[in-house]
Design a protein around this motif. Structure first.
Motif, PDB file in Angstrom:
ATOM      1  N   ILE A  83      21.410  35.154  63.203  1.00  0.00           N
ATOM      2  CA  ILE A  83      22.316  34.230  62.784  1.00  0.00           C
ATOM      3  C   ILE A  83      21.851  33.306  61.520  1.00  0.00           C
ATOM      4  O   ILE A  83      22.451  32.854  60.593  1.00  0.00           O
ATOM      5  CB  ILE A  83      22.595  32.981  63.984  1.00  0.00           C
ATOM      6  N   ALA A  84      20.431  33.154  61.636  1.00  0.00           N
ATOM      7  CA  ALA A  84      19.796  32.413  60.367  1.00  0.00           C
ATOM      8  C   ALA A  84      20.124  33.217  59.001  1.00  0.00           C
ATOM      9  O   ALA A  84      20.225  32.430  58.167  1.00  0.00           O
ATOM     10  CB  ALA A  84      18.530  32.288  60.715  1.00  0.00           C
ATOM     11  N   ARG A 135      22.144  21.279  66.962  1.00  0.00           N
ATOM     12  CA  ARG A 135      22.701  20.544  65.765  1.00  0.00           C
ATOM     13  C   ARG A 135      22.678  19.005  66.197  1.00  0.00           C
ATOM     14  O   ARG A 135      22.589  18.166  65.210  1.00  0.00           O
ATOM     15  CB  ARG A 135      24.339  20.924  65.501  1.00  0.00           C
ATOM     16  N   ALA A 136      22.868  18.657  67.491  1.00  0.00           N
ATOM     17  CA  ALA A 136      22.759  17.196  68.137  1.00  0.00           C
ATOM     18  C   ALA A 136      21.351  16.847  68.279  1.00  0.00           C
ATOM     19  O   ALA A 136      21.233  15.817  68.755  1.00  0.00           O
ATOM     20  CB  ALA A 136      23.734  16.958  69.128  1.00  0.00           C
ATOM     21  N   MET A 159      14.464  29.016  53.295  1.00  0.00           N
ATOM     22  CA  MET A 159      13.466  30.088  54.115  1.00  0.00           C
ATOM     23  C   MET A 159      12.219  30.086  53.774  1.00  0.00           C
ATOM     24  O   MET A 159      11.216  30.478  54.595  1.00  0.00           O
ATOM     25  CB  MET A 159      14.232  31.552  53.976  1.00  0.00           C
ATOM     26  N   ASP A 160      11.820  29.520  52.347  1.00  0.00           N
ATOM     27  CA  ASP A 160      10.625  29.672  52.173  1.00  0.00           C
ATOM     28  C   ASP A 160       9.866  28.247  52.482  1.00  0.00           C
ATOM     29  O   ASP A 160       8.603  28.381  52.675  1.00  0.00           O
ATOM     30  CB  ASP A 160      10.385  29.690  50.532  1.00  0.00           C
ATOM     31  N   ILE A 210      17.644  25.631  61.981  1.00  0.00           N
ATOM     32  CA  ILE A 210      18.729  26.881  62.189  1.00  0.00           C
ATOM     33  C   ILE A 210      20.126  26.390  62.068  1.00  0.00           C
ATOM     34  O   ILE A 210      21.081  27.121  61.425  1.00  0.00           O
ATOM     35  CB  ILE A 210      18.472  27.564  63.320  1.00  0.00           C
ATOM     36  N   ALA A 211      20.628  25.428  62.821  1.00  0.00           N
ATOM     37  CA  ALA A 211      21.964  24.877  62.476  1.00  0.00           C
ATOM     38  C   ALA A 211      22.336  24.474  60.955  1.00  0.00           C
ATOM     39  O   ALA A 211      23.732  24.665  60.754  1.00  0.00           O
ATOM     40  CB  ALA A 211      22.247  23.706  63.528  1.00  0.00           C
ATOM     41  N   ASP A 212      21.437  24.102  60.349  1.00  0.00           N
ATOM     42  CA  ASP A 212      21.735  23.866  58.722  1.00  0.00           C
ATOM     43  C   ASP A 212      21.828  25.303  58.204  1.00  0.00           C
ATOM     44  O   ASP A 212      22.889  25.137  57.372  1.00  0.00           O
ATOM     45  CB  ASP A 212      20.562  23.042  58.043  1.00  0.00           C
ATOM     46  N   LEU A 213      21.203  26.337  58.581  1.00  0.00           N
ATOM     47  CA  LEU A 213      21.542  27.616  57.905  1.00  0.00           C
ATOM     48  C   LEU A 213      22.828  28.271  58.106  1.00  0.00           C
ATOM     49  O   LEU A 213      23.476  28.610  57.462  1.00  0.00           O
ATOM     50  CB  LEU A 213      20.638  28.614  58.216  1.00  0.00           C
ATOM     51  N   VAL A 214      23.322  27.937  59.500  1.00  0.00           N
ATOM     52  CA  VAL A 214      24.738  28.457  59.783  1.00  0.00           C
ATOM     53  C   VAL A 214      25.764  27.326  58.759  1.00  0.00           C
ATOM     54  O   VAL A 214      26.838  28.119  58.332  1.00  0.00           O
ATOM     55  CB  VAL A 214      25.123  27.875  61.321  1.00  0.00           C
TER      56      VAL A 214
END
Length: 514
Positions: free
Chosen positions: A227-228, A85-86, A8-9, A15-19
């Motif tokens: 979600i993030a 994600r794709a 986050m910094d 965002i998909a990686d944070l999921v």
């Protein structure tokens, strides 16, 4: 410092990686809830993989686009996230648009596939020969069933590393009539929205209730931060005040995004004060004018902070009013957010002097790339300062006060020029709303041979009130200045609004012209 906080910094993240991170850390934590199902982070991550793998199997590459036209649901949200994600951009479309507009938007987005539900299929009509593939999100016959389209459970997509300038989504600004404009928002713009989430208390304990549609940027600016940061999103496909209050109490909701007309209906509901809403931490609003009196009522009767965002889907800067901290500034839309450069310009494109009114323009890290395939429209939406710095024009007229709070008057295009005088409809609407008989009011300009334009009012009376239109017209004109006086006043049952609560003044002008 945790891996999550380190992510986050960064100036840019995915965002998909944070999921994926939340799925590994807390696979059983609820991520998405709709009226039919709940999806935990572990299952959401796996479903996103299946979506991404399916798109890649069907030869979609990073930078390609899909269209989604459906009511909000777990499947809709998971599909959107899986496409990201794709590296595939999403064009979320309003099901209430005309068939012709929907067809133009799908073509303009160059969507390779269309995901829809039964209601949207009815609106769009049957596919023509050579149409793009359709997949049904709701188990209907609108297209191939989602489960049949998805790659097998456990499928893994090829790794994709989105870049800040890649298109994240294409949001259409005028899908009901006219030529739609596709606003291309990049991954970098969405990341800027997400990073400010920590300030507003997003985290794993967040429960966000969303009753505005997922095709609206209004919804997405709250959906993605929730979600993030690993929170839970409750999706309400269709808003009604009683249902909203019941969900908010049952799920102990902490955050929400509502447009002003929804706040109005909630505060007017006879059972509002009987519900336990003590779990709320922050309530947000945007997209339409939010009256000071209504803000004050929300602050008085609804626990938690109240935040108003002012900005454009196109981006270019945001003003934020933390209403609970500035109860004396409820007539404003707040101050420029950190990293937002908000200025006012005149008709000639010159910055106005401090204290003068002008068109609002803004610059920030979150700005659209441009209107999809419409370079001329993009140029019309841009303003550059003498150093070449790029700003987005809002079309709104406003003025900063001495403390840097911005007061809006009206949309520039809605301003009425009558006999050479500028008339702001919002001033006239405020006068009308001060009458005890008036629940809602809207004012538009109508052609006039004598004055060029003249103001015309539309009024919704309070329930049970029978004050005549003529009496309201005479009363209003007695309060207004000579140049502001109304030519006509129409009594109507309700103001026409878009799905996110904006009054459709074009329809009012058409009504008056009949």
């Amino acid at each position: 410092m945790s891996d999550f906080q380190a992510a986050m910094d960064r100036d840019f993240g995915v965002i998909a990686d944070l999921v994926r991170w939340h799925a590994h850390a807390s696979p059983e934590r609820p991520a998405l809830v709709d009226p039919t199902r709940t999806l935990a982070y572990g299952d959401l991550d796996a479903l996103m993989d299946r979506v991404a793998a399916s798109l890649q199997r069907d030869s979609l590459r990073a930078g390609d686009a899909i269209a989604i036209c459906a009511a909000s649901s777990v499947n809709y949200a998971a599909l959107f996230l899986g496409a990201l994600r794709a590296g595939v951009a999403v064009a979320p479309l309003a099901p209430g648009s005309t068939p012709a507009s929907l067809a133009r938007m799908i073509e303009d987005a160059e969507a390779r596939m269309l995901f829809l539900d039964a209601a949207a299929a009815e609106a769009i009509g049957p596919p023509a020969d050579g149409a793009i593939p359709r997949v049904a999100l709701d188990g209907s016959r609108a297209g191939l069933a989602l489960e049949a389209w998805l790659a097998p459970a456990g499928s893994q997509p090829a790794a994709v590393a989105p870049q800040p300038a890649w298109p994240f989504n294409i949001i259409y600004s005028s899908g009901t009539t006219g030529e739609p404009k596709g606003i291309v928002q990049g991954h970098g713009m969405r990341w800027a929205h997400v990073r400010r989430g920590a300030k507003y208390g997003y985290g794993p304990e967040t429960v966000t209730l969303l009753s505005t549609p997922l095709y609206s940027n209004t919804t997405l600016v709250v959906f993605f931060p929730t979600i993030a940061f690993g929170g839970c999103v409750i999706l309400m496909p269709k808003f009604d005040a009683a249902g909203y209050l019941a969900l908010a109490e049952r799920h102990r909701v902490t955050h929400t995004m509502l447009v002003p007309v929804q706040y109005q209906r909630l505060m007017a509901h006879p059972d509002f004060d009987r519900h336990d809403l003590s779990s709320f931490r922050f309530k947000f609003s945007t997209s339409a004018p939010f009256g000071a009196a209504l803000k004050a009522d929300v602050l008085k009767r609804w626990p938690g902070g109240l935040i108003e965002f002012y900005g454009m889907t196109e981006g270019g800067g945001t003003c934020i009013l933390e209403a609970h901290l500035h109860p004396d500034k409820l007539h404003t839309v707040g101050q420029p957010a950190e990293g937002s450069d908000i200025r006012l310009i005149d008709e000639a494109g010159r910055e106005v002097a401090r204290g003068e009114a002008g068109e609002v323009v803004g610059h920030s890290a979150g700005m659209m790339t441009g209107y999809h395939h419409q370079p001329e429209k993009t140029r019309e939406a841009e303003w550059f300062d003498p150093t070449g710095k790029r700003f987005i024009r809002t079309g709104d007229v406003g003025r900063f006060d001495e403390e840097g709070f911005l007061t809006l008057f009206d949309r520039k295009k809605d301003m009425i020029i009558s006999g050479g005088f500028n008339i702001y409809p919002s001033d006239l609407e405020a006068v009308l709303r001060s009458h005890a008989a008036v629940a809602e009011a809207a004012v538009v300009g109508a052609p006039s041979e004598q004055w060029g334009e003249t103001p015309v009012a539309f009024v919704v009376r309070r329930a049970g009130n029978d004050t005549s239109g003529e009496a309201l017209l005479q009363w209003a004109n007695a309060q207004l200045g000579k140049t502001q006086r109304l030519a006509r006043l129409h009594l109507i049952d309700e103001l026409p609004r878009s799905a996110i609560g904006k009054v459709l003044k074009r329809e009012l002008r058409e009504f008056d012209a009949r």
